[in-house]
Write an enzyme that holds these catalytic residues in place. Sequence first.
Site: not given
Ligand code: THU
Length: 137
Positions: A43-45, A54, A56, A91, A94
């Site tokens: 994941n890259i915020e 996300c 995935e 989510c 995804c």
């Molecule tokens: N996130 C994912 O990368 N994959 C998931 O299956 C659920 C959520 C990330 C999004 C965000 O960066 C962090 O987790 C919190 O929601």
Amino acid sequence: MNREELGIKNALEARKMSYAPYSEFHVGAYLETAEGNGYRGCNIENAAYGPSNCAERTAFFKAISEGKKDFSRITIVGGHGEDSLEFCPPCGICLQVMREFCNPKEFEIILARNEKDFRIYTLEDLLPQGFGPENLG
Ligand code: THU
């Protein structure tokens, strides 16, 4: 090493690259193609939140941008801490990306807490009655 261990090890490695300073929830994914290639994603915020991606989708977009479209499974690990991860389902966004490229009855989604503790689902399990390309006729 069996295929679950391989997927989980790679997902855990991918998770180390997670950029999640806002949620501090770190996720790693490992996407495998039918022909045996693997793509890691994390994941890259973003400070503006909305552009966050996300793990995935990172893995899917890496693979698709390299010409791959025939996927067999994805392994996902996620959580706050280092020691005891909980199962981290994808989510809805995804799942919808998966629905575009994967057969819902065959594509496997493996959620893992560690190399020994994992659960295997199909895409259809997690996204029943999903809207896909064929619905457009
Ligand atoms: N996130 C994912 O990368 N994959 C998931 O299956 C659920 C959520 C990330 C999004 C965000 O960066 C962090 O987790 C919190 O929601």
